[in-house]
Design an enzyme around this catalytic site. Structure first.
Site, PDB file in Angstrom:
ATOM      1  N   LYS A 201       0.880  -1.271  -0.018  1.00  0.00           N
ATOM      2  CA  LYS A 201      -0.003  -0.164   0.099  1.00  0.00           C
ATOM      3  C   LYS A 201       0.965   1.299  -0.041  1.00  0.00           C
ATOM      4  O   LYS A 201       0.600   2.256  -0.946  1.00  0.00           O
ATOM      5  CB  LYS A 201      -0.784   0.145   1.214  1.00  0.00           C
ATOM      6  CG  LYS A 201      -1.800   1.314   1.130  1.00  0.00           C
ATOM      7  CD  LYS A 201      -2.423   1.272   2.721  1.00  0.00           C
ATOM      8  CE  LYS A 201      -1.548   2.099   3.331  1.00  0.00           C
ATOM      9  NZ  LYS A 201      -2.062   2.657   4.815  1.00  0.00           N
ATOM     10  N   ASP A 219      -6.296   0.515   0.919  1.00  0.00           N
ATOM     11  CA  ASP A 219      -6.216   0.987   2.384  1.00  0.00           C
ATOM     12  C   ASP A 219      -7.825   0.426   3.013  1.00  0.00           C
ATOM     13  O   ASP A 219      -8.462   0.083   1.974  1.00  0.00           O
ATOM     14  CB  ASP A 219      -6.168   2.423   2.575  1.00  0.00           C
ATOM     15  CG  ASP A 219      -7.256   3.342   2.059  1.00  0.00           C
ATOM     16  OD1 ASP A 219      -8.145   2.665   1.483  1.00  0.00           O
ATOM     17  OD2 ASP A 219      -7.038   4.658   2.328  1.00  0.00           O
TER      18      ASP A 219
END
Length: 342
Positions: A201, A219
């Site tokens: 991420k 996320d």
């Protein structure tokens, strides 16, 4: 002997079935006539159990919920092609709602974005943006941060939470950048994920916004909305990333991530989605999970959609909301941070 005397001597003759008026022969004991056998009573059906309050409430809410998304097509299951078309339309309409979507972390270079993204775990971007000006004023380069005193770094980033673990991560990645990459942030996924505290991420945030390399940032907001939109049923970030990558062209990945995250933070919240204020309800299978009354939903809107400041102290020029305030006690602009460096 006449005929009458003969009958008297032999007794009365036994009537036969053919004799008119003669009674039918008796049936054997225990046998019942087919015509006269009583019919068995049909078993009674059990009375339906009354619905429990939870089931009754669920049925009532389901009846009120309008058909949207996959159910809007006459109740038929949505095909793969139909889902892809709907997903891409959601992306196009979110682009109209959030033409100014951007990363909500203040940064001036890849190093600042990398550190800020690591610090953003388990806290808000606003809290990070209020913390990093003092951090980068003191340690502007990987070499400076790698040589810092850990206790001093901990004190500076304390507001972001988990400050000891985060200090270890950012000082570790600074040392790796100094020793293995000449003090520069690498522009490859494989190199980034080897740095301390950097996962996929964080790597895609840096690649997409500092290097222009397309990436999908999965996320908590992106994961929640991808499931609500019916793009995936997985709760594994890596699987979600792979599934979404098959739906959208690579050129859309970075901006898709910004738009979905913006929508999740402003309207499609985790606990109370503002369904009544959402501009894409006609495309969302999860419509009705949140507040559907427009007036009540409007009170749930956040950031610029609700008339409040955003998360960035120095947002891009096209941001329609107000800049976030600096940390309490900080002097605005003391760090000399220019507006959006993307």
């Amino acid at each position: 002997m006449n005929r009458t005397d003969s009958r008297r001597a032999n007794g009365p003759s036994k009537p036969t079935p053919e004799t008119p008026g003669a009674p039918a022969p008796e049936a054997p004991a225990g046998a019942a006539s087919k015509k006269t056998a009583p019919k068995k009573a049909a078993p009674k059906k059990a009375a339906p159990k009354p619905a429990t309050p939870k089931k009754a409430a669920a049925s009532k809410s389901a009846a009120k919920k309008p058909a949207t998304g996959a159910a809007a097509a006459g109740g038929r299951p949505e095909t793969r092609l139909g889902m892809v078309r709907r997903a891409r339309r959601i992306n196009r309409e979110l682009a109209e709602v959030y033409p100014y979507a951007h990363p909500e972390l203040d940064f001036r270079n890849p190093f600042e974005l990398l550190v800020a993204t690591v610090l953003s775990a388990q806290t808000t971007d606003l809290r990070v943006n209020q913390t990093t000006p003092a951090l980068f004023a003191r340690y502007p380069t990987p070499e400076d941060l790698a040589a810092a005193v850990p206790e001093e770094v901990e004190e500076l980033i304390r507001p972001t939470g988990f400050f000891r673990a985060k200090t270890k991560s950012i000082m570790g990645l600074a040392a790796a950048l100094r020793d293995e990459h000449g003090g520069e942030v690498p522009g490859r996924l494989d190199d980034l994920v080897k740095l301390p505290g950097v996962g996929r991420k964080t790597a895609f945030v840096v690649l997409g916004n500092a290097f222009g390399v397309p990436g999908i940032t999965v996320d908590t907001h992106f994961m929640r909305l991808a499931r609500r939109f019916g793009w995936t049923e997985s709760d594994d970030p890596v699987k979600i990333e792979a599934e979404i990558a098959e739906i959208f062209p690579k050129s859309d990945w970075t901006m898709l991530s910004h738009r979905v995250i913006f929508h999740g933070r402003r309207i499609c919240h985790a606990r109370k989605p503002a369904c009544g204020a959402c501009p894409i309800t006609h495309l969302c299978p999860a419509y009705g999970e949140g507040e559907t009354d427009p007036k009540k939903a409007a009170k749930l809107l956040k950031y610029e959609k609700g008339g409040f400041p955003g998360q960035r102290l120095n947002p891009p020029a096209d941001y329609p909301g107000r800049p976030a305030p600096p940390a309490p006690g900080a002097v605005p602009g003391a760090a000399g941070r220019p507006s959006g460096a993307e």
